[in-house]
Design an enzyme around this catalytic site. Structure first.
Site, PDB file in Angstrom:
ATOM      1  N   TYR A 190       1.790   2.244  -3.475  1.00  0.00           N
ATOM      2  CA  TYR A 190       0.648   2.863  -4.161  1.00  0.00           C
ATOM      3  C   TYR A 190       0.539   4.317  -3.697  1.00  0.00           C
ATOM      4  O   TYR A 190       0.411   5.236  -4.512  1.00  0.00           O
ATOM      5  CB  TYR A 190      -0.642   2.110  -3.844  1.00  0.00           C
ATOM      6  N   ASP A 191       0.642   4.491  -2.391  1.00  0.00           N
ATOM      7  CA  ASP A 191       0.476   5.825  -1.785  1.00  0.00           C
ATOM      8  C   ASP A 191       1.538   6.789  -2.318  1.00  0.00           C
ATOM      9  O   ASP A 191       1.238   7.936  -2.645  1.00  0.00           O
ATOM     10  CB  ASP A 191       0.603   5.686  -0.265  1.00  0.00           C
ATOM     11  N   LYS A 215     -33.817 -18.897  -6.542  1.00  0.00           N
ATOM     12  CA  LYS A 215     -33.592 -18.269  -5.230  1.00  0.00           C
ATOM     13  C   LYS A 215     -33.363 -19.335  -4.167  1.00  0.00           C
ATOM     14  O   LYS A 215     -33.879 -20.462  -4.272  1.00  0.00           O
ATOM     15  CB  LYS A 215     -34.811 -17.416  -4.822  1.00  0.00           C
ATOM     16  N   ASP A 233       0.830  -1.208   0.000  1.00  0.00           N
ATOM     17  CA  ASP A 233       0.000   0.000   0.000  1.00  0.00           C
ATOM     18  C   ASP A 233       0.867   1.262   0.000  1.00  0.00           C
ATOM     19  O   ASP A 233       0.523   2.265  -0.628  1.00  0.00           O
ATOM     20  CB  ASP A 233      -0.909   0.004   1.232  1.00  0.00           C
ATOM     21  N   LYS A 284     -26.308 -14.399  -7.639  1.00  0.00           N
ATOM     22  CA  LYS A 284     -27.152 -13.194  -7.677  1.00  0.00           C
ATOM     23  C   LYS A 284     -26.810 -12.370  -6.430  1.00  0.00           C
ATOM     24  O   LYS A 284     -27.269 -12.652  -5.333  1.00  0.00           O
ATOM     25  CB  LYS A 284     -28.624 -13.604  -7.675  1.00  0.00           C
ATOM     26  N   SER A 293     -36.473  -7.344 -15.007  1.00  0.00           N
ATOM     27  CA  SER A 293     -36.377  -8.213 -13.830  1.00  0.00           C
ATOM     28  C   SER A 293     -36.270  -9.646 -14.341  1.00  0.00           C
ATOM     29  O   SER A 293     -36.260  -9.872 -15.547  1.00  0.00           O
ATOM     30  CB  SER A 293     -37.631  -8.050 -12.986  1.00  0.00           C
ATOM     31  N   LEU A 294     -36.150 -10.599 -13.426  1.00  0.00           N
ATOM     32  CA  LEU A 294     -35.947 -11.998 -13.819  1.00  0.00           C
ATOM     33  C   LEU A 294     -37.105 -12.841 -13.288  1.00  0.00           C
ATOM     34  O   LEU A 294     -37.612 -12.587 -12.190  1.00  0.00           O
ATOM     35  CB  LEU A 294     -34.647 -12.536 -13.206  1.00  0.00           C
ATOM     36  N   GLU A 323     -24.219 -17.413 -12.586  1.00  0.00           N
ATOM     37  CA  GLU A 323     -23.607 -16.332 -11.795  1.00  0.00           C
ATOM     38  C   GLU A 323     -24.367 -16.166 -10.485  1.00  0.00           C
ATOM     39  O   GLU A 323     -25.602 -16.167 -10.498  1.00  0.00           O
ATOM     40  CB  GLU A 323     -23.697 -15.001 -12.558  1.00  0.00           C
TER      41      GLU A 323
HETATM   42  C1  LIG Z   1      -1.785   4.233   2.251  1.00  0.00           C
HETATM   43  C2  LIG Z   1      -2.655   3.295   1.490  1.00  0.00           C
HETATM   44  C3  LIG Z   1      -2.629   3.285   0.088  1.00  0.00           C
HETATM   45  C4  LIG Z   1      -3.447   2.401  -0.640  1.00  0.00           C
HETATM   46  C5  LIG Z   1      -4.295   1.543   0.025  1.00  0.00           C
HETATM   47  C6  LIG Z   1      -5.185   0.595  -0.720  1.00  0.00           C
HETATM   48  N1  LIG Z   1      -4.721   0.388  -2.099  1.00  0.00           N
HETATM   49  C7  LIG Z   1      -3.664  -0.440  -2.314  1.00  0.00           C
HETATM   50  C8  LIG Z   1      -3.267  -0.699  -3.600  1.00  0.00           C
HETATM   51  C9  LIG Z   1      -2.109  -1.618  -3.827  1.00  0.00           C
HETATM   52  N2  LIG Z   1      -1.440  -2.022  -2.760  1.00  0.00           N
HETATM   53  O1  LIG Z   1      -1.868  -1.989  -4.969  1.00  0.00           O
HETATM   54  C10 LIG Z   1      -3.931  -0.143  -4.707  1.00  0.00           C
HETATM   55  C11 LIG Z   1      -4.985   0.730  -4.462  1.00  0.00           C
HETATM   56  C12 LIG Z   1      -5.382   1.022  -3.126  1.00  0.00           C
HETATM   57  O2  LIG Z   1      -6.309   1.798  -2.871  1.00  0.00           O
HETATM   58  C13 LIG Z   1      -4.336   1.564   1.443  1.00  0.00           C
HETATM   59  C14 LIG Z   1      -5.268   0.625   2.173  1.00  0.00           C
HETATM   60  C15 LIG Z   1      -3.545   2.430   2.151  1.00  0.00           C
END
Ligand SMILES: Cc1ccc(Cn2cc(C(N)=O)ccc2=O)c(C)c1
Length: 322
Positions: free
Chosen positions: A32-33, A313, A29, A114, A78-79, A112
């Protein structure tokens, strides 16, 4: 410089796809951040370069005063329901009679779960997410585009290539069980009324006029069909269409499978029924569709429901008293 911007955006789109759609993050994470903050800093320096499909543009602008209405070009139907094995066998018999298929001819069904959420329609034009709308009464729904944009498993821009110029994708927006539990714990802590079930929690989260609130509700979306398609081709079976949607960055259900005849449907139904309470989300049945699109078109619809599909269902579960 904008080349760097687009490269950072694509990197984040890929990370989001891996994390939210495939549920299989490739980076921590923190990584990503770091990339997200780098893009955000560049866009803050050059606001004129911000595009609506940038990963930084998910949490909407100001709250709306009200939702506008949307008329569905193709009604969201609807189904019919099945409640027993007999219902499934007579469903198949009706199809065979109408299609004049003899007993030996195989008849494949796509299966799939539901999902118990809110049916929505997403409209993509040239790969850009243009609009999100609720099913409403099937003909008219509400425009919830700003809220739909906050759902991380919904791509703001389709990935890959070969998608039609205009592509309407339909699916279910739902709240996974874990998010529902977390949301209710927080509500109880605040002394607020908890939601009765994940479906109501998802509905309440999509009805928010302020997208910032929707963004905090950890909603997900699973695609299950297409509506309006123009300016391009799609495969000739339901399963292949769903697999195609997945290559364009849309989430489809991992349990989706193709089986033969009502017998195959019932085996699938029993197997999934065993695992129902272990799934990460609530379901209230299984949807079975004739897999071949040409057969679907020959079968058509009866008033508000397709002849070629049925929802089997589960028996109502005794409600837990919370
Ligand atoms: C600080 C932080 C940054 C990102 C995320 C969550 N996350 C992770 C990724 C990743 N790891 O590929 C990709 C998108 C995303 O939204 C968290 C929980 C905390």
């Amino acid at each position: 410089m904008t080349q760097l911007l687009e490269q950072l955006r694509d990197q984040l789109r890929h990370y989001n796809y891996q994390y939210y759609v495939l549920d299989d993050p490739q980076v921590p994470d923190a990584e990503y951040d770091r990339v997200f903050r780098q893009l955000k800093a560049l866009e803050d320096e050059h606001p004129e370069w911000i595009t609506p499909d940038s990963p930084t543009q998910r949490v909407g602008a100001e709250p709306l005063a009200a939702f506008t209405q949307v008329r569905h070009e193709m009604p969201m139907l609807s189904l019919d329901n099945a409640f027993s094995a007999e219902d499934m066998y007579s469903f198949e018999k009706r199809l065979r009679d109408r299609l004049k298929l003899d007993e030996e001819t195989p008849l494949a069904f796509a299966c799939e779960p539901k999902l118990d959420g809110i049916a929505v329609s997403l409209l993509y034009e040239n790969g850009q997410l243009i609009r999100g709308a609720t099913r409403g009464d099937g003909s008219t729904g509400e425009d919830i585009t700003l809220n739909v944009r906050t759902v991380e498993s919904i791509p703001l821009k389709l990935m890959g290539s070969g998608y039609p110029e205009r592509l309407e994708v339909r699916g279910e927006i739902y709240m996974p069980r874990r998010s529902f539990t977390r949301l209710n714990e927080a509500a109880l802590k605040r002394g607020d009324k908890p939601f009765v079930n994940p479906r109501n929690a998802a509905a309440g989260s999509l009805r928010q006029l302020d997208p910032k609130i929707t963004a905090q509700r950890s909603l997900e979306m699973c695609c299950y069909s297409v509506g309006v398609v123009s300016g391009g081709e799609l495969p000739d079976s339901h399963e292949a269409i769903l697999r195609k949607l997945a290559t364009w960055g849309l989430k489809i259900n991992a349990e989706m499978a193709v089986v033969q005849g009502a017998k195959g449907c019932l085996e699938y139904f029993d197997a999934l029924s065993e695992r129902r309470n272990q799934l990460a989300y609530e379901i209230d049945g299984i949807v079975f569709k004739v897999n071949d699109i040409a057969l679907q078109q020959r079968l058509g619809f009866v008033s508000r429901a397709p002849r070629w599909a049925i929802a089997h269902k589960f028996p109502a579960q005794e409600e837990m008293t919370i």
